[in-house]
Each structure stands twice: as C-alpha cells, then as structure tokens.
Design an enzyme around this catalytic site. Structure first.
Site, PDB file in Angstrom:
ATOM      1  N   CYS A  88       0.701  -1.151  -0.013  1.00 58.06           N
ATOM      2  CA  CYS A  88      -0.259  -0.361  -0.664  1.00 58.06           C
ATOM      3  C   CYS A  88       0.742   1.146  -0.489  1.00 58.06           C
ATOM      4  CB  CYS A  88      -0.876   0.116   1.489  1.00 58.06           C
ATOM      5  SG  CYS A  88      -0.486  -0.633   3.009  1.00 58.06           S
ATOM      6  N   HIS A 138      -3.165   6.754   4.317  1.00 58.98           N
ATOM      7  CA  HIS A 138      -1.645   6.600   4.794  1.00 58.98           C
ATOM      8  C   HIS A 138      -1.090   7.947   4.468  1.00 58.98           C
ATOM      9  CE1 HIS A 138      -1.549   2.567   5.857  1.00 58.98           C
ATOM     10  NE2 HIS A 138      -0.568   2.001   5.107  1.00 58.98           N
TER      11      HIS A 138
END
Lengths: 313, 313
Positions: B107, B220
């Site tokens: 990710c 994130h």
C-alpha cells in the site's frame, strides 16, 4: 525551577492582567500572580519569558534596564545576530557574549539538534532531511483540550467543529498550522531550518523540513535522514549517542522498541533510535527521535540556560 | 468490483473454512461464502487473492492449472522476476508478459509511486527520502477496532492493554509494527524500497524510508523529499501533477489546505500537495501525499489490474 532546585531568592509570577488574583505554588508556597509590566519586572536578575513575541519585545527593555537577563522562549529575538540561541548541551559557549537576552529555540529545533549534534564528532554533517510528528500541546493547552474533546465527540458520533486548529486533529493529521510563507515553507519549518543552522553554527547546512501535526497530546517525534562527508557506522553512531548529554538511546530492534511520544512525555531526555545506514548512500544515516516539547523543547531548556546564567555570575 | 461495474459473470466468494456459511452481497444479490480450496477455485478466469502470503502460495497453482490469472495482494510473489508488480497508472506495460500471476504492490509503495511517477517526465529521479504516517487499518480491521476501543478507554481513564499492536496507538505513534530485518529496516520499509524500485523500473534508485504507525483509522500519508538530476520548478511539478492519472493536486497554501487522512479516506485518488523546492539543493523538491490504502493501496489497484487482464483477453 522547583524540580531542578534552582537557587531562587524571590519568585515573581507575572502574567497578563487577566490572570491577576490567581496564584501558583512554588516549593510549597503560594505565589500571587501579578500583571507583567515594566514595574513588576524591575530589579529581577533573570526573567523567563514565555508569552509570545510581542510581549517579549514589549517587556525585555525593562529587564535589561535594571541589569537583568532575559531568557526568552518566544521567536522574538532568536535570529538576531547579537542574541545567543542556546541548547546548553550543544552551544553553551555562545552565551559568553550576550547583550542581556538569550533566546530559547523552537521546540522541534531543540529536539532535532540534541539528537544529531553528538554525531558531528564522527564526521562532517552535509545535509539533513526531517519530517516531524508534532503533538497538539505544541499549540498550547487549548489545543490539547480540543484534541481530547474532539476525539470524545468523534467516538460518540457528534464531533464538535475545530476552533483552535483549522482542521480536525482527532484520528487525523495535517501540515503544521503555521502559515505558509513566501518560500513555500510554513512558519514552523522555517524556524527549524534557520534555528538548526544557528544552534549548530552551520549557516549553510542543508536542512529540508516538513512539519506535521499528529493526534498525540505531548512530545514531538522526528524522522531524520543525515548525510555526512564520509561513512558513519551504525555502531559508532550508537556508541556516541549512548553517552551523549540529554540523550537516551532507545534502539531495541529485537523488541521493536523505539522512541514513542507516550514514553518520551514527561521525560527530560531526547530519545533516539532507529539508527541505520542508508542502503544506497554510504555517507547517510537515518534515525527517529522523540522529546517532550514542553520540557526539553521549552521549559527545561530555558531553565538550563538560566542555570548557566547563574553559574556565570 | 460492483462500484466499477466489473464484467462479472459469476462471483465466487472464498475464504477460510471459518467463514463458511456467511454471505456477502454483490450487485444486490447474496453470495454464499465458500472455503477457498483448489476445487472451489477451479475454472475461475481471475482470482483476486488477499489472504496473506502463505494462502497465496498454497492456492495460486489451482488457478494457474485451469488457465486463470491470479491478481495477488500479498507479498508472496511481488519480487519474483517473472511476476509483474503493477500500478496501472505507471507500468501497465509490465503486464504484457506474465505467467498467470500479477502482483498488487504494498500500500505505501503504491501511494508513493502514484505521487512521484508523474514528476519523472520533468527530470531524472536520483533519490528519495520518505517518512510515512500510516493508519491502523493497514494492520487490518482488528487494529482499527483496537485503536477505537483503546482511545475510548484512555479517555475514560481505563485503557485496555494493546493486543493487535505491541504498543498503544491511542494518542501515540510508533515505528512500524513489522519486524526489523537484518539490514536494520523493518519489513514494511524493505517492501517500500524494493517495490518502488521495481514499479518504477529503477533497480538502483536510492530509496530511504522510515515507516511509522500513527493514530489515524484509514489513509496513509507520506512526506517525500526527491532529488532529480536537474532543477525542477514548483510550477512544472504542480502542472504535471494536476493532470496526472490517479492524482488530485491539493496544494492550497493560502488556506493551509493540504492532503489529510480524513479527506483522503474513501477516495480513489492519491492527494498530493506541499510541493516546494529544497531551499539548499536546487535539484530537490518536497511533497506530502495521502491515499486510502484500502482502496488505491489495495482493493482498487487490484481491480484496476483485473480490468487490464479482462481488456487484454
């Protein structure tokens, strides 16, 4: 002052008129808070200022006029060439000549320089890249309260609108709340860049900084990449940091135990860990540090400076 | 799959035996969950795997045996030279030859590469320094629940001990929870380093990464410093990013409005902002990005790969 047994003959607790009538306790005694004015500051040996740059500008002359020394926690005088900007573990020598004002650096700059200064005995520092993880308390007590109340509200499904910060901080993070300046960096980043250079006495050091507020209450963290003029081994870096003043080496790879805000909160030392070589650049190292910005990043450093002032008398 | 109107003839929902008897809804229909076995995978055209590396290793042969393609979200095959590691906006061409397995990257690597790839049309990329601000959801649904419950407990004064993570995350942050490996970097950091090089097809790119968990639930963030082989202007960087696929430029200096986890959550795009020149190094730029790691950092990217597989048939 009390915890460090600072030699206080008389303590004057001064604040805005709004705080008149309040009291603070010091060494078991209750001290009435008075309004900070030229008169109430008259005759003090050492004044610890922490009420913002405009108050520092307004009140410093009164202290200097009666021969006192100002240890100033605001940004008012930090970059003035005739004002020492001091982190006692690094540049106490800069206090040798001052004109009555000694500046206490920005919190993120103090924590950063305490962590990286010891490594300069191993090699010449060429440049650093820093990303911060700064807590709500850096913006004051109301910012801490806002984070707590906002988080409580968020969990209850009725989150209050932010007031101290522009954006919600609960379960969020954002670019530091200071305004973006002409050069594209925000006020906090520019302080870290300029003050780091001044404290380290390296006016041309490459300092690339990104300052970010995260949802922690107290203690700032910083992720730091450093490039030296020659290779520095992890072993030597760890060895130097393990005995550096004001530093606690916390670099336990086996237990994944490294500097964290929760553990650094309330502690005097700057915690340093995650020391490792850049896999690509033999001259570069990385580390991660955490420090209580209300203590070493502010009050403790100011009292340490005051101790040096007293010792020099 | 449903939101993107993926051309599904038959959907098989497979999981561990433990989930047998559950159902998932898809396009208004209820689909029974079956155990993932060689038999239940037999005859599928495309298998989307997201159950960890050991399950991927165990189950991929069954899909390949019947001529299907595996789009794998685990780390099992990512660094195998014969397996394309694909971010469709960047290296769809890498899918031209595959042996039945296409890997979906980590990710943090996806979010990073989507943000920086467009800048390569302006200059050659020499090295990057990255610090991440990764949310609890990267460690799964239970980690998100732990952050919420722990925060609730902390506010009520009776914080439960952490179970999913080793350290409390409520009002805290810590070095990424993956183990530190031989080279001093943790598992997540090594993935970002290796996968970024593979996705960008720059096997020698200098990538210095620090991965950190912060108290956010989803999306994130990454603070990125980039050095090019020549100067790149802020204007050109902004211009290129404003039209880059998969990117939303969010760089509003006047309002201090930049990428944040709360705004990136639930969004397909990677948000990029804080674009500014390094004040010291004319060849370096900095930026800050945020992306939903459950969407672009995982599921969305996998479905985009599956769309390319379907289109190529």
């Amino acid at each position: 002052l009390e915890r460090r047994r600072f030699p206080v003959k008389e303590l004057r607790a001064l604040a805005s008129a709004r705080s008149g009538g309040k009291t603070v306790s010091f060494s078991g005694e209750s001290v009435a808070v008075r309004e900070a004015t030229a008169e109430s500051l008259s005759g003090v040996d050492i004044a610890l200022f922490s009420a913002g740059a405009s108050r520092s500008h307004a009140l410093a002359p009164a202290v200097l006029a009666s021969g006192g020394v100002v240890v100033d926690n605001s940004s008012a005088f930090r970059m003035r060439p005739d004002v020492p900007l001091v982190v006692p573990e690094i540049n106490a020598h800069a206090m040798a000549k001052h004109g009555g004002i000694i500046a206490n650096p920005n919190c993120a700059a103090i924590i950063l320089t305490v962590a990286i200064h010891p490594l300069r005995q191993l090699a010449g520092l060429e440049r650093i890249v820093v990303s911060t993880y700064q807590s709500a308390s850096g913006a004051g007590a109301r910012a801490m309260e806002e984070l707590v109340e906002q988080t409580r509200g968020h969990l209850a499904g009725n989150e209050p609108a932010p007031e101290v910060f522009k954006w919600p901080l609960a379960f969020n993070l954002f670019s530091h709340n200071t305004d973006i300046q002409e050069n594209g960096y925000n006020g906090e980043e520019n302080k870290v860049i300029e003050e780091t250079r001044k404290i380290l006495e390296m006016p041309k050091l490459g300092v690339a900084v990104t300052c970010v507020r995260v949802a922690t209450l107290r203690a700032h963290c910083e992720s730091v990449w450093l490039e030296f003029d020659r290779p520095v081994s992890e072993h030597d870096a760890r060895s130097v940091l393990s005995t550096a003043p004001g530093v606690i080496l916390q670099d336990d790879r086996a237990n994944n135990h490294f500097p964290m805000p929760r553990e650094a909160s309330g502690q005097d030392a700057v915690f340093v860990g995650r020391i490792r070589r850049d896999l690509h650049n033999p001259n570069a190292l990385q580390l991660f540090c955490a420090g209580d910005q209300l203590l070493k990043g502010a009050a403790l450093n100011a009292v340490q400076i005051a101790e040096l002032v007293t010792a020099a008398r």
